[in-house]
Design a protein around this motif. Structure first.
Motif, PDB file in Angstrom:
ATOM      1  N   HIS A 143      46.194  38.311  47.633  1.00  0.00           N
ATOM      2  CA  HIS A 143      47.459  38.679  48.151  1.00  0.00           C
ATOM      3  C   HIS A 143      48.050  40.465  48.456  1.00  0.00           C
ATOM      4  O   HIS A 143      48.218  40.765  48.758  1.00  0.00           O
ATOM      5  CB  HIS A 143      47.729  37.660  49.437  1.00  0.00           C
ATOM      6  N   ARG A 144      48.597  39.524  46.636  1.00  0.00           N
ATOM      7  CA  ARG A 144      49.473  40.744  45.636  1.00  0.00           C
ATOM      8  C   ARG A 144      49.315  41.373  44.910  1.00  0.00           C
ATOM      9  O   ARG A 144      49.404  42.376  44.875  1.00  0.00           O
ATOM     10  CB  ARG A 144      50.654  39.916  45.003  1.00  0.00           C
ATOM     11  N   GLY A 145      47.531  41.802  45.353  1.00  0.00           N
ATOM     12  CA  GLY A 145      46.506  42.177  44.276  1.00  0.00           C
ATOM     13  C   GLY A 145      46.699  43.912  45.539  1.00  0.00           C
ATOM     14  O   GLY A 145      46.700  44.219  46.852  1.00  0.00           O
TER      15      GLY A 145
ATOM     16  N   THR B 248      32.624  50.172  46.369  1.00  0.00           N
ATOM     17  CA  THR B 248      32.810  50.942  44.825  1.00  0.00           C
ATOM     18  C   THR B 248      34.372  51.167  44.445  1.00  0.00           C
ATOM     19  O   THR B 248      34.844  50.266  44.958  1.00  0.00           O
ATOM     20  CB  THR B 248      32.286  52.864  45.524  1.00  0.00           C
ATOM     21  N   ASN B 249      34.221  52.000  43.260  1.00  0.00           N
ATOM     22  CA  ASN B 249      35.910  51.795  42.213  1.00  0.00           C
ATOM     23  C   ASN B 249      37.049  51.906  43.964  1.00  0.00           C
ATOM     24  O   ASN B 249      36.963  53.398  44.704  1.00  0.00           O
ATOM     25  CB  ASN B 249      35.701  53.465  42.021  1.00  0.00           C
ATOM     26  N   VAL B 250      37.878  51.027  43.782  1.00  0.00           N
ATOM     27  CA  VAL B 250      38.906  51.539  44.573  1.00  0.00           C
ATOM     28  C   VAL B 250      40.309  51.770  44.130  1.00  0.00           C
ATOM     29  O   VAL B 250      40.839  51.439  42.413  1.00  0.00           O
ATOM     30  CB  VAL B 250      39.100  49.666  44.974  1.00  0.00           C
ATOM     31  N   TYR B 251      41.226  52.213  45.082  1.00  0.00           N
ATOM     32  CA  TYR B 251      42.410  52.962  44.410  1.00  0.00           C
ATOM     33  C   TYR B 251      43.229  52.897  45.569  1.00  0.00           C
ATOM     34  O   TYR B 251      43.007  52.147  46.072  1.00  0.00           O
ATOM     35  CB  TYR B 251      42.768  54.304  43.439  1.00  0.00           C
ATOM     36  N   GLY B 252      44.283  52.999  44.871  1.00  0.00           N
ATOM     37  CA  GLY B 252      45.842  52.965  45.963  1.00  0.00           C
ATOM     38  C   GLY B 252      46.878  52.603  45.208  1.00  0.00           C
ATOM     39  O   GLY B 252      47.201  52.088  44.280  1.00  0.00           O
ATOM     40  N   PRO B 253      47.963  52.319  46.599  1.00  0.00           N
ATOM     41  CA  PRO B 253      49.108  52.005  45.839  1.00  0.00           C
ATOM     42  C   PRO B 253      48.744  50.078  45.705  1.00  0.00           C
ATOM     43  O   PRO B 253      48.191  49.225  46.668  1.00  0.00           O
ATOM     44  CB  PRO B 253      49.735  51.454  47.526  1.00  0.00           C
ATOM     45  N   GLY B 254      50.325  49.722  45.089  1.00  0.00           N
ATOM     46  CA  GLY B 254      49.308  48.300  44.144  1.00  0.00           C
ATOM     47  C   GLY B 254      48.547  48.113  43.307  1.00  0.00           C
ATOM     48  O   GLY B 254      48.469  47.229  42.583  1.00  0.00           O
ATOM     49  N   ASP B 255      48.419  49.506  42.690  1.00  0.00           N
ATOM     50  CA  ASP B 255      47.046  49.289  41.796  1.00  0.00           C
ATOM     51  C   ASP B 255      48.003  48.914  40.467  1.00  0.00           C
ATOM     52  O   ASP B 255      49.220  48.308  39.804  1.00  0.00           O
ATOM     53  CB  ASP B 255      46.378  50.480  41.321  1.00  0.00           C
ATOM     54  N   ASN B 256      47.036  48.634  39.244  1.00  0.00           N
ATOM     55  CA  ASN B 256      47.942  48.282  37.884  1.00  0.00           C
ATOM     56  C   ASN B 256      47.528  49.569  37.556  1.00  0.00           C
ATOM     57  O   ASN B 256      46.460  49.977  36.915  1.00  0.00           O
ATOM     58  CB  ASN B 256      46.908  47.459  37.391  1.00  0.00           C
ATOM     59  N   PHE B 257      48.763  49.666  36.588  1.00  0.00           N
ATOM     60  CA  PHE B 257      48.962  51.174  36.288  1.00  0.00           C
ATOM     61  C   PHE B 257      48.821  50.826  34.384  1.00  0.00           C
ATOM     62  O   PHE B 257      49.604  51.781  34.289  1.00  0.00           O
ATOM     63  CB  PHE B 257      50.079  52.020  36.514  1.00  0.00           C
TER      64      PHE B 257
ATOM     65  N   PHE C  82      35.002  56.815  45.275  1.00  0.00           N
ATOM     66  CA  PHE C  82      36.377  55.739  45.360  1.00  0.00           C
ATOM     67  C   PHE C  82      36.856  56.309  46.796  1.00  0.00           C
ATOM     68  O   PHE C  82      36.699  56.878  47.385  1.00  0.00           O
ATOM     69  CB  PHE C  82      37.605  56.861  44.942  1.00  0.00           C
ATOM     70  N   ILE C  83      37.218  55.292  46.905  1.00  0.00           N
ATOM     71  CA  ILE C  83      37.577  54.807  48.602  1.00  0.00           C
ATOM     72  C   ILE C  83      39.165  54.242  48.422  1.00  0.00           C
ATOM     73  O   ILE C  83      39.327  53.045  46.921  1.00  0.00           O
ATOM     74  CB  ILE C  83      36.149  53.180  48.848  1.00  0.00           C
ATOM     75  N   HIS C  84      39.608  55.008  49.217  1.00  0.00           N
ATOM     76  CA  HIS C  84      40.968  53.995  49.371  1.00  0.00           C
ATOM     77  C   HIS C  84      40.941  52.838  49.567  1.00  0.00           C
ATOM     78  O   HIS C  84      40.483  52.400  50.846  1.00  0.00           O
ATOM     79  CB  HIS C  84      41.777  55.283  49.884  1.00  0.00           C
ATOM     80  N   ALA C  85      42.316  51.993  49.287  1.00  0.00           N
ATOM     81  CA  ALA C  85      42.648  50.397  49.368  1.00  0.00           C
ATOM     82  C   ALA C  85      42.075  50.327  50.881  1.00  0.00           C
ATOM     83  O   ALA C  85      42.015  49.077  51.400  1.00  0.00           O
ATOM     84  CB  ALA C  85      43.280  49.458  48.719  1.00  0.00           C
ATOM     85  N   ASP C  86      43.406  50.352  51.280  1.00  0.00           N
ATOM     86  CA  ASP C  86      43.154  50.821  53.248  1.00  0.00           C
ATOM     87  C   ASP C  86      42.106  50.644  53.875  1.00  0.00           C
ATOM     88  O   ASP C  86      41.927  50.067  54.653  1.00  0.00           O
ATOM     89  CB  ASP C  86      44.561  51.538  53.296  1.00  0.00           C
TER      90      ASP C  86
ATOM     91  N   ALA D 180      40.979  37.736  45.252  1.00  0.00           N
ATOM     92  CA  ALA D 180      41.238  37.383  43.950  1.00  0.00           C
ATOM     93  C   ALA D 180      40.173  37.294  42.319  1.00  0.00           C
ATOM     94  O   ALA D 180      38.975  37.062  42.742  1.00  0.00           O
ATOM     95  CB  ALA D 180      41.579  35.874  44.196  1.00  0.00           C
ATOM     96  N   ALA D 181      40.346  37.976  41.416  1.00  0.00           N
ATOM     97  CA  ALA D 181      39.267  38.386  40.493  1.00  0.00           C
ATOM     98  C   ALA D 181      40.656  38.884  39.626  1.00  0.00           C
ATOM     99  O   ALA D 181      41.171  39.295  39.908  1.00  0.00           O
ATOM    100  CB  ALA D 181      38.550  39.406  41.393  1.00  0.00           C
ATOM    101  N   ARG D 182      40.396  38.735  37.956  1.00  0.00           N
ATOM    102  CA  ARG D 182      40.488  39.400  36.542  1.00  0.00           C
ATOM    103  C   ARG D 182      39.808  41.178  36.773  1.00  0.00           C
ATOM    104  O   ARG D 182      38.542  40.752  36.093  1.00  0.00           O
ATOM    105  CB  ARG D 182      39.990  38.207  35.946  1.00  0.00           C
ATOM    106  N   VAL D 183      40.314  42.109  36.458  1.00  0.00           N
ATOM    107  CA  VAL D 183      40.142  42.654  36.208  1.00  0.00           C
ATOM    108  C   VAL D 183      40.534  43.745  35.239  1.00  0.00           C
ATOM    109  O   VAL D 183      41.459  43.214  34.824  1.00  0.00           O
ATOM    110  CB  VAL D 183      40.033  43.713  37.969  1.00  0.00           C
ATOM    111  N   GLY D 184      39.572  44.631  34.931  1.00  0.00           N
ATOM    112  CA  GLY D 184      40.238  45.920  34.361  1.00  0.00           C
ATOM    113  C   GLY D 184      38.975  46.719  34.268  1.00  0.00           C
ATOM    114  O   GLY D 184      38.446  46.816  34.784  1.00  0.00           O
TER     115      GLY D 184
END
Length: 324
Positions: A22-24, A175-184, A222-226, A74-78
């Protein structure tokens, strides 16, 4: 083994819903969407509180909380580099996370479960737009094979649970997700947050050239996380089918166009150099979203340029968390 029955229709808004991860990026968007929809009993644990790779700890958590519904975000992603360097861990960690979650859900009678896969689990040469029935029909993209195999196992486990226990568990393939809370993180991030950080730092430091992997020619969706979170809630309320459902926008851009857009948002005015010695990954991965739109969802609310601007400003407000 006896189970409570889900009789279709929207999930009751007083249902206890466990959002794994839930924090990702996706999990935090799901939390916001569920709250906005009126859910009053959300449950979340971060990795310091609950290691989902630990089967015993996961089983004890489910036995203690007894969620009505679970969303597995929940997943290990990169990105490509992280997958290539740590393919064994991506396979092992993701397998353990999803097996532990699904085993615990079945054992405690969870009524609804949404498993999130990814568009990267489709065969490398799948016809585009990619339909859900293309799964398991050909070789995978080698740069993310470990992650993809783990997620394919999750799709298979969902199907097996439906057949063996009759439980209305479902899966979705974003599809590819982006948005606030991403890993930079500069090395472990996906393409959007990676480019945001790279162009921001180049503009800040007046760097004349930014080097990007590949040719810039591959097309990406790309799709926004919201928007993804909204689609997930829609599926939980409306879908109980055997097969997974693609979640995307139906639109694509080249990686070069994406980079140019982000460079402009970040204020970078230098040169973009494409390092063609590095891999591109799959050339095109546009999803066929007709199954989802046929159910009545869409179109997405957040256009890509607007979402990228908002994500960049979120990064500016939170960049102290990304010093890696």
């Amino acid at each position: 083994m006896a189970f409570m029955q889900w009789h279709g229709g929207p999930l009751p808004r007083d249902s206890r819903v466990y959002v794994a991860g839930h924090r990702g990026l996706v999990g935090s968007a799901l939390w916001r969407r569920l709250r906005a929809a009126g859910f009053t009993d959300l449950v979340g644990r971060d990795s310091a509180e609950l290691d989902l790779r630990d089967a015993r700890a996961t089983a004890e958590f489910f036995a203690g909380t007894r969620p009505h519904a679970v969303i597995d975000a929940a997943a290990r992603v990169g990105g490509i580099a992280a997958n290539a360097a740590h393919g064994a861990e991506f396979l092992s960690d993701n397998l353990r996370i999803q097996v532990n979650l699904l085993d615990a859900a079945v054992a405690t009678g969870v009524q609804r479960f949404l498993f999130l896969g990814s568009s990267c689990i489709y065969p490398k040469a799948a016809p585009v737009p990619i339909r859900e029935d293309a799964l398991f029909t050909g070789p995978l993209e080698v740069t993310n094979e470990g992650y993809a195999v783990a997620k394919l196992a999750g799709i298979t486990q969902i199907t097996a649970i439906r057949r063996q226990y009759g439980l209305p568990y479902i899966s979705a393939l974003p599809t590819n997700v982006y948005g606030p809370g991403d890993n930079f993180h500069p090395e472990a991030s996906h393409v959007v947050p990676g480019l945001i950080r790279r162009f921001h730092e180049a503009a800040r430091d007046h760097t004349p050239v930014v080097h990007c992997w590949g040719t810039g020619l591959p097309l990406r969706e790309f799709i926004h996380a919201d928007d993804l979170a909204d689609a997930c809630l829609f599926l939980l309320d409306n879908y109980d089918g055997d097969g997974p459902v693609n979640v995307g926008t139906g639109q694509e851009v080249t990686v070069a166009e994406l980079a140019t857009t982000i460079a402009g948002i970040a204020g970078f005015r230098g040169e973009i150099h494409w390092d063609t010695s590095q891999p591109d990954g799959t050339y095109r991965k546009l999803l066929d979203v007709s199954r989802l739109t046929g159910l009545g969802w869409g179109p997405p609310a957040i256009a890509l340029p607007d979402g990228l601007k908002a994500t960049y400003h979120w990064f500016l407000d939170n960049q102290s968390n990304y010093r890696g």
